[in-house]
Motif scaffolding. Structure first.
Motif, PDB file in Angstrom:
ATOM      1  N   ARG A 152       0.824  -1.207   0.000  1.00  0.00           N
ATOM      2  CA  ARG A 152       0.000   0.000   0.000  1.00  0.00           C
ATOM      3  C   ARG A 152       0.861   1.261   0.000  1.00  0.00           C
ATOM      4  O   ARG A 152       1.971   1.269   0.529  1.00  0.00           O
ATOM      5  CB  ARG A 152      -0.917   0.025   1.225  1.00  0.00           C
ATOM      6  CG  ARG A 152      -1.908  -1.119   1.265  1.00  0.00           C
ATOM      7  CD  ARG A 152      -2.754  -1.051   2.522  1.00  0.00           C
ATOM      8  NE  ARG A 152      -3.614  -2.227   2.672  1.00  0.00           N
ATOM      9  CZ  ARG A 152      -4.422  -2.418   3.701  1.00  0.00           C
ATOM     10  NH1 ARG A 152      -4.488  -1.511   4.669  1.00  0.00           N
ATOM     11  NH2 ARG A 152      -5.155  -3.512   3.772  1.00  0.00           N
ATOM     12  N   THR A 153       0.318   2.310  -0.584  1.00  0.00           N
ATOM     13  CA  THR A 153       0.997   3.603  -0.587  1.00  0.00           C
ATOM     14  C   THR A 153       0.337   4.501   0.455  1.00  0.00           C
ATOM     15  O   THR A 153      -0.825   4.903   0.300  1.00  0.00           O
ATOM     16  CB  THR A 153       0.924   4.264  -1.970  1.00  0.00           C
ATOM     17  OG1 THR A 153       1.523   3.393  -2.940  1.00  0.00           O
ATOM     18  CG2 THR A 153       1.664   5.598  -1.972  1.00  0.00           C
ATOM     19  N   ASN A 154       1.065   4.768   1.530  1.00  0.00           N
ATOM     20  CA  ASN A 154       0.547   5.617   2.602  1.00  0.00           C
ATOM     21  C   ASN A 154       1.267   6.964   2.611  1.00  0.00           C
ATOM     22  O   ASN A 154       2.455   7.044   2.284  1.00  0.00           O
ATOM     23  CB  ASN A 154       0.742   4.930   3.963  1.00  0.00           C
ATOM     24  CG  ASN A 154       0.008   3.605   4.045  1.00  0.00           C
ATOM     25  OD1 ASN A 154      -1.144   3.506   3.615  1.00  0.00           O
ATOM     26  ND2 ASN A 154       0.661   2.594   4.578  1.00  0.00           N
ATOM     27  N   LYS A 155       0.525   8.005   2.996  1.00  0.00           N
ATOM     28  CA  LYS A 155       1.132   9.332   3.072  1.00  0.00           C
ATOM     29  C   LYS A 155       2.242   9.355   4.108  1.00  0.00           C
ATOM     30  O   LYS A 155       3.302   9.949   3.913  1.00  0.00           O
ATOM     31  CB  LYS A 155       0.061  10.371   3.417  1.00  0.00           C
ATOM     32  CG  LYS A 155       0.567  11.804   3.350  1.00  0.00           C
ATOM     33  CD  LYS A 155      -0.563  12.797   3.574  1.00  0.00           C
ATOM     34  CE  LYS A 155      -0.052  14.227   3.469  1.00  0.00           C
ATOM     35  NZ  LYS A 155      -1.135  15.222   3.689  1.00  0.00           N
ATOM     36  N   PHE A 156       1.989   8.679   5.226  1.00  0.00           N
ATOM     37  CA  PHE A 156       2.991   8.572   6.284  1.00  0.00           C
ATOM     38  C   PHE A 156       3.216   7.098   6.604  1.00  0.00           C
ATOM     39  O   PHE A 156       2.266   6.382   6.888  1.00  0.00           O
ATOM     40  CB  PHE A 156       2.538   9.321   7.544  1.00  0.00           C
ATOM     41  CG  PHE A 156       2.259  10.773   7.326  1.00  0.00           C
ATOM     42  CD1 PHE A 156       3.306  11.669   7.154  1.00  0.00           C
ATOM     43  CD2 PHE A 156       0.968  11.246   7.275  1.00  0.00           C
ATOM     44  CE1 PHE A 156       3.057  13.011   6.951  1.00  0.00           C
ATOM     45  CE2 PHE A 156       0.705  12.593   7.060  1.00  0.00           C
ATOM     46  CZ  PHE A 156       1.751  13.481   6.898  1.00  0.00           C
ATOM     47  N   ASP A 157       4.448   6.674   6.545  1.00  0.00           N
ATOM     48  CA  ASP A 157       4.795   5.299   6.887  1.00  0.00           C
ATOM     49  C   ASP A 157       5.774   5.341   8.052  1.00  0.00           C
ATOM     50  O   ASP A 157       6.902   5.805   7.909  1.00  0.00           O
ATOM     51  CB  ASP A 157       5.424   4.578   5.693  1.00  0.00           C
ATOM     52  CG  ASP A 157       5.470   3.069   5.898  1.00  0.00           C
ATOM     53  OD1 ASP A 157       5.352   2.624   7.061  1.00  0.00           O
ATOM     54  OD2 ASP A 157       5.632   2.338   4.904  1.00  0.00           O
ATOM     55  N   LYS A 162       7.343  -3.144  -1.690  1.00  0.00           N
ATOM     56  CA  LYS A 162       6.112  -2.647  -2.320  1.00  0.00           C
ATOM     57  C   LYS A 162       5.846  -3.292  -3.681  1.00  0.00           C
ATOM     58  O   LYS A 162       4.707  -3.289  -4.155  1.00  0.00           O
ATOM     59  CB  LYS A 162       6.176  -1.121  -2.463  1.00  0.00           C
ATOM     60  CG  LYS A 162       6.107  -0.378  -1.141  1.00  0.00           C
ATOM     61  CD  LYS A 162       5.865   1.094  -1.327  1.00  0.00           C
ATOM     62  CE  LYS A 162       5.749   1.819   0.007  1.00  0.00           C
ATOM     63  NZ  LYS A 162       4.601   1.331   0.800  1.00  0.00           N
TER      64      LYS A 162
END
Length: 255
Positions: A77-82, A94
């Motif tokens: 998944r692409t999260n704004k904050f990891d 990813k």
């Protein structure tokens, strides 16, 4: 005459197939996992998958990322904050094939269908998601259960899991180095702070537990506070002897 003509070539093919099956079969060994299950695995492990919260993090501690052949869906998944350091250090995850859902919700069909078949499956939090015994039956791939533990009251379980991973991956020396690293720094913090008389109160918020949470989410026995003998306002007397991993602290008490 025709039957005799093809009899010898067929016999030769069958014999070669037998020799091939014998040559590719690996010698096996037995490992006892955190649930005291004796699991039979190959001597050499080159391909693995990691199921359950924190499982891939543990493998990263061993520098064994190159043996991972697939990940659960949260890794892609692409999260704004990891906020997961192991993920930030390994952006290649990813683009890996997905074998199932996060929190241990594995998909046996996807695992069986992987282009690179894993030789073993590591699994943390065995009671969460897909049952590990059933998963082993469905996939015919050995499942190694790991007790995640922590660095406070669950330290014994955590270190035991590190030793199990070291045995499975033939990285026993790395497991010893990790355990010594943690023990050395924990003792150093104890030595630095045990004689402090006037201790200020403190609170840690935003503690993740099976996913991100808000500011009120805390850990009463937060290990870093334990290491420095901190006066944690979320740690109350009625929790003595307990290892509560997560609680929601009231805003009124913080104020």
């Amino acid at each position: 005459m025709t039957e005799k003509k093809y009899l010898i070539p067929v016999f030769i093919l069958l014999f070669l197939a037998f020799l091939t099956s014998v040559s590719v079969s690996q010698p096996l060994r037995e490992i006892t996992d955190s649930n005291h299950r004796v699991v039979t695995i190959p001597i050499k492990i080159d391909r693995i998958i990691c199921s359950g919260p924190g499982c891939l993090r543990l493998i990263t501690y061993f520098g064994a990322q190159d043996r991972v052949v697939a990940v659960d869906d949260i890794e892609t998944r692409t999260n704004k904050f990891d906020a997961r350091p192991y993920s930030l250090a390994n952006p290649q995850f990813k683009s890996f094939p997905v074998f199932g859902g996060f929190r241990g919700n594995d998909d046996p069909e996807k695992i069986i269908g992987l282009k690179q078949s894993p030789q073993i499956i590591f699994k943390t939090f065995a009671t969460m998601g897909y049952d590990p015994v059933e998963l082993e039956k469905k996939t015919q791939i050995p499942v190694i259960i790991l007790e995640y533990g922590d660095l406070h009251k669950g330290r014994k379980h955590f270190f035991s899991s590190l030793k199990i991973i070291g045995q499975v991956l033939n990285k026993e020396s790395r497991a010893s180095k990790l355990i010594n690293f943690f023990n050395r720094h924990i003792q150093d913090l104890e030595n630095r702070t045990r004689d402090i008389a006037d201790r200020k109160t403190c609170f840690v918020g935003g503690i993740a537990f099976k996913g991100p949470h808000g500011f009120q989410s805390t850990e009463p026995s937060y290990p870093p506070f334990q290491f420095v003998n901190a006066n944690n306002i979320a740690s109350t007397n009625d929790m003595t002897g307990k290892n509560i991993r997560n609680s929601n602290f009231s805003k009124e008490k913080i104020l």
